[in-house]
Enzyme design. Structure first.
Site, short mmCIF file in Angstrom:
data_model
loop_
_atom_site.label_atom_id
_atom_site.label_comp_id
_atom_site.label_asym_id
_atom_site.label_seq_id
_atom_site.Cartn_x
_atom_site.Cartn_y
_atom_site.Cartn_z
CB CYS A 122 -53.02 2.73 -32.36
SG CYS A 122 -51.53 3.58 -32.10
CG HIS A 264 -51.26 -1.23 -32.57
ND1 HIS A 264 -50.98 -0.73 -33.59
CD2 HIS A 264 -51.25 -0.63 -31.36
CE1 HIS A 264 -50.24 0.37 -33.30
NE2 HIS A 264 -50.30 0.41 -31.82
CG ASN A 294 -47.39 2.35 -32.78
OD1 ASN A 294 -48.04 2.38 -33.62
ND2 ASN A 294 -47.74 2.72 -31.66
#
Length: 337
Positions: A122, A264, A294
């Protein structure tokens, strides 16, 4: 060679995104696993996510191609103006060749530009941005295409409600280059790191050289991503707050100077807790997790692009990118857009 007699500043020249057409809502998930919309939303902030087609046209480099054309148009550039591609993904189209090289060919780039993949989960886009900044400032490249593109729907166990509710597919890109003299655009400070001691908090041990996928893995469904949610939550909030403090200190800026934070998008609770740790109002946080879940390396560029498009982020704004991921990797970028 680039003239380095004056300070070289890095500018984001254009951005683009691509989101798969299929939308999977929490109500759709109710039909697959033992969960419900309220339970998911209260714990994650997610209402829906995008799922790539497995019939073609929405694999990671396909999404990257579509997003890159938007960025090229926004920057007023042609494909051959790109002299480097940095492709962040943990879900490449295939092992060989690398996704950046595949994207180079799909865009019709014939200048034989450097093309590399990075796999830092990520944190991928932020890693790519900070690497690109170094290449620009040293004159080794002039126009760099930074990509975050993920198809996580193929890597989650859709029978495991603790993990399948969290992830989605998508792509975000940015083209970075040298700012003209007198322009405000600049990357003020960067921060990258990793702590391998937390490698087991989020991993996928099956499928590599040590333990190739076998029929037993497929039968037992042990080849999918695995995550220890509680541990990841604790380390994520602390890491995101630390990231922000590091780049602010390095730049001589304060949180009051920052117009927007693009974190994020892993979990709304992580974003809210990070804001509290920093003493930052949620109004400064760019949040779109409710729509996409996500998307790993793609979350930061997608959120950034959408905030530009809807008019929140404007030229001259001070923006903080902040990310963490499996590894455990982490990074931040403080820039004037």
């Amino acid at each position: 060679m680039t003239n380095l007699s004056h300070e070289v500043n890095t500018k984001i020249l254009g951005t683009g995104i691509y989101l798969p057409e299929k939308i999977m809502t929490n109500f759709d998930l109710e039909k697959i696993v033992d969960t419900n919309d309220q339970w998911i939303y209260e714990r994650t902030g997610i209402k829906s996510r995008r799922i790539s087609s497995t019939e073609g046209g929405e694999f990671p480099t396909d999404m990257a191609e579509k997003a890159s054309w938007k960025a090229l148009q926004a920057a007023g550039l042609e494909p051959n103006d790109i002299d480097m591609i940095i492709f962040a993904s943990v879900t490449p189209d295939q092992k060989l060749p690398n996704s950046a090289s595949l994207l180079q060919q799909k865009l019709g780039i014939t200048n034989k530009c450097a093309s590399l993949d990075i796999a830092v989960a990520c944190s991928g886009f932020v890693y790519g941005m900070n690497m690109a900044n170094s290449f620009i400032k040293t004159g080794m490249a002039k126009k760099i295409l930074v990509v975050g593109s993920e198809m996580l729907s193929t890597e989650v166990d859709w029978t495991d409600r603790s993990i399948c509710i969290l992830f989605g597919d998508g792509c975000g890109v940015a083209i970075v280059g040298q700012a003209e003299e007198g322009e405000a655009s600049k990357i003020h400070a960067t921060h990258l790191g990793s702590d391998g001691s937390g490698k087991e908090f989020f991993n996928q041990p099956v499928g590599g050289a040590i333990e190739p996928i076998t029929e037993t893995h497929l039968k037992e469904r042990t080849h999918f991503m695995r995550m220890k949610g509680g541990e990841m939550f604790k380390v994520a909030t602390r890491t995101l707050a630390d990231n922000a403090r590091v780049v602010l200190e390095r730049s001589g800026k304060t949180l009051d100077d920052v117009d927007w934070i693009v974190p994020h998008q892993a979990n709304i609770r992580i974003i809210e807790t990070t804001a509290k740790l920093l003493g930052a109002p949620m109004e400064k946080m760019i949040v779109n997790i409710q729509d996409y879940g996500n998307t790993s390396a793609a979350t930061v560029p997608i959120a950034f692009h959408e905030a530009i498009q809807d008019g929140r982020i404007k030229r001259g704004d001070l923006v903080l990118f902040d990310a963490f991921g499996a590894g455990l990797t982490f990074g931040a970028t403080l820039l004037t857009y």
